[in-house]
Design a protein around this motif. Structure first.
Motif, PDB file in Angstrom:
ATOM      1  N   MET A   1      34.781  32.594  33.847  1.00 42.97           N
ATOM      2  CA  MET A   1      36.074  33.094  33.382  1.00 42.97           C
ATOM      3  C   MET A   1      37.170  32.651  34.341  1.00 42.97           C
ATOM      4  SD  MET A   1      37.145  37.030  32.569  1.00 42.97           S
ATOM      5  CE  MET A   1      38.802  37.456  32.072  1.00 42.97           C
ATOM      6  N   ALA A   2      38.259  32.140  33.812  1.00 41.36           N
ATOM      7  CA  ALA A   2      39.348  31.642  34.643  1.00 41.36           C
ATOM      8  C   ALA A   2      40.017  32.781  35.397  1.00 41.36           C
ATOM      9  CB  ALA A   2      40.380  30.913  33.786  1.00 41.36           C
ATOM     10  N   ALA A   3      40.554  32.439  36.557  1.00 42.39           N
ATOM     11  CA  ALA A   3      41.261  33.428  37.365  1.00 42.39           C
ATOM     12  C   ALA A   3      42.593  33.786  36.714  1.00 42.39           C
ATOM     13  CB  ALA A   3      41.489  32.885  38.765  1.00 42.39           C
ATOM     14  N   SER A   4      43.066  34.983  36.976  1.00 42.60           N
ATOM     15  CA  SER A   4      44.390  35.417  36.552  1.00 42.60           C
ATOM     16  C   SER A   4      45.402  35.104  37.650  1.00 42.60           C
ATOM     17  CB  SER A   4      44.372  36.928  36.277  1.00 42.60           C
ATOM     18  OG  SER A   4      45.681  37.467  36.298  1.00 42.60           O
ATOM     19  N   LEU A   5      46.653  34.963  37.256  1.00 40.42           N
ATOM     20  CA  LEU A   5      47.722  34.810  38.240  1.00 40.42           C
ATOM     21  C   LEU A   5      47.742  35.974  39.227  1.00 40.42           C
ATOM     22  CD1 LEU A   5      50.680  33.628  35.966  1.00 40.42           C
ATOM     23  CD2 LEU A   5      49.736  32.333  37.900  1.00 40.42           C
ATOM     24  N   PHE A   6      47.198  37.111  38.831  1.00 40.99           N
ATOM     25  CA  PHE A   6      47.261  38.311  39.664  1.00 40.99           C
ATOM     26  C   PHE A   6      46.008  38.506  40.515  1.00 40.99           C
ATOM     27  CE2 PHE A   6      49.631  38.853  35.712  1.00 40.99           C
ATOM     28  CZ  PHE A   6      50.920  38.915  36.239  1.00 40.99           C
ATOM     29  N   ASP A   7      45.066  37.568  40.416  1.00 41.78           N
ATOM     30  CA  ASP A   7      43.860  37.623  41.239  1.00 41.78           C
ATOM     31  C   ASP A   7      44.132  37.056  42.621  1.00 41.78           C
ATOM     32  OD1 ASP A   7      42.297  38.738  39.253  1.00 41.78           O
ATOM     33  OD2 ASP A   7      41.536  36.814  38.526  1.00 41.78           O
ATOM     34  N   PRO A   8      43.464  37.567  43.639  1.00 38.92           N
ATOM     35  CA  PRO A   8      43.635  37.005  44.987  1.00 38.92           C
ATOM     36  C   PRO A   8      43.044  35.600  45.078  1.00 38.92           C
ATOM     37  CG  PRO A   8      41.899  38.661  44.973  1.00 38.92           C
ATOM     38  CD  PRO A   8      42.545  38.708  43.620  1.00 38.92           C
TER      39      PRO A   8
END
Length: 365
Positions: A1-8
């Motif tokens: 699953m791709a990272a979110s902009l809000f993930d570290p």
């Protein structure tokens, strides 16, 4: 699953709390002697919600800084004045690195005691320079002598040491936008016939040598680089940009730098327009570390580039000008404040530290 902009994300040794980086933004709020002022601490602390702040372009020497009221990092007074800025960011839980800037021929002699600007070769930038006396035509630069390169490298090292004393979390080499390093990289501005000109390997030599000096001081895991793999940028261009910039990316990859940032402005962008197809996909293959893309992004297309594995993080510039809480606005899908262009480079607090946060706006409603 791709990272979110809000993930570290881990950028070398730097733990960023999200993937929304604050891009370097020249604001012209320092003194005439390029010393940071008190309200700069407020400005950067307001924006500490960014995963990482890349400071405004900061002069690494008097020779290299050709922008009125921009800050420097070449002397003790400037270094001391940066300390409250980095402290303020850290107190808010943020991280900040210093972008080191040599403008090369994008400089006017009036900003450096009448001394002629320097570049890879004897060329003149198109357009006009910003000076304390208004806009003036750019002047022909003189080519840096081979004997001067060690001094230039020492200047970068001095600024990097000062960045460490000032409390920054790392440094970024400004190698984009038609400034000195870019003037050496591209073949229409680099007409040299020595070991710094001609072949792509030679034209990337200065980039490599400066990066190595920064790594000597900070370590590769706290050293970043910004490139602009696009078309004509402040008059510099290259006949084979994909070959040039993938070679540059590969040599930076070998050094395992903290991250590589690519500036790819759209058709209405400043400081160059990105050619189609973009070079970032080819650079992505040549550089295995964290790749940060920049220019003209919103939250949707930023997330789309993470989803498609075109980038690991996105750096946002102008949206941060008027939105100190940009990350939270993105998170909530809230509207953005509109910025005032007339205050981008003015000297006062207006249009600098007086933009309201979402929370402040709701409290007033």
């Amino acid at each position: 699953m791709a990272a979110s902009l809000f993930d570290p994300i881990r950028l070398g040794a730097i733990e960023a709390k999200n993937r929304i980086l604050m891009a370097p933004l020249t604001r012209g709020r320092a003194t005439r002697t390029h010393v940071p002022v008190e309200m700069m601490a407020t400005y950067y602390a307001q924006r500490a919600g960014a995963g990482l702040i890349i400071s405004e372009a900061t002069g690494m020497s008097a020779e290299g800084l050709g922008w009125p009221y921009a800050p420097g990092l070449w002397n003790a007074q400037q270094t001391e004045a940066w300390k409250p800025v980095t402290d303020a960011v850290h107190e808010k839980g943020g991280k900040i690195i210093a972008q080191l800037w040599h403008m090369g021929r994008i400089h006017h002699s009036s900003l450096n005691e009448g001394k002629q600007p320097v570049s890879a070769s004897a060329t003149t930038a198109p357009g006009q320079a910003h000076t304390y006396d208004g806009k003036q035509d750019f002047e022909e630069a003189r080519p840096l002598e081979l004997s001067e390169i060690p001094r230039l490298l020492d200047d970068y090292a001095n600024a990097a040491e000062n960045a460490k004393k000032a409390g920054f979390d790392g440094v970024q080499l400004h190698a984009a936008n038609g400034y000195l390093i870019d003037q050496f990289l591209r073949d229409n501005s680099n007409l040299r016939e020595d070991e710094y000109g001609g072949s792509i390997e030679n034209r990337t030599r200065l980039l490599r040598e400066v990066t190595d000096r920064l790594i000597d001081i900070w370590g590769a895991d706290r050293t970043a680089v910004r490139l602009s793999p696009n078309g004509a940028t402040q008059g510099v261009d290259d006949s084979n940009p994909e070959a040039l910039f993938t070679h540059a990316a590969a040599l930076l990859n070998e050094r395992k730098i903290a991250f590589l940032e690519l500036r790819e402005p759209g058709p209405d962008g400043t400081f160059g327009r990105t050619e189609v197809p973009k070079k970032s996909p080819a650079i992505r293959k040549a550089f295995n570390g964290p790749l940060v893309l920049n220019s003209d992004y919103g939250v949707e297309d930023g997330q789309a580039d993470l989803d498609a594995d075109r980038a690991d993080a996105i750096s946002y510039g102008r949206p941060f000008l008027a939105n100190p809480d940009l990350v939270e606005r993105f998170r909530q899908g809230a509207p953005l404040n509109e910025g005032e262009m007339k205050t981008w480079y003015s000297q006062g607090p207006e249009g600098y530290i007086d933009y309201p946060t979402l929370e402040e706006q709701r409290a007033e409603a």
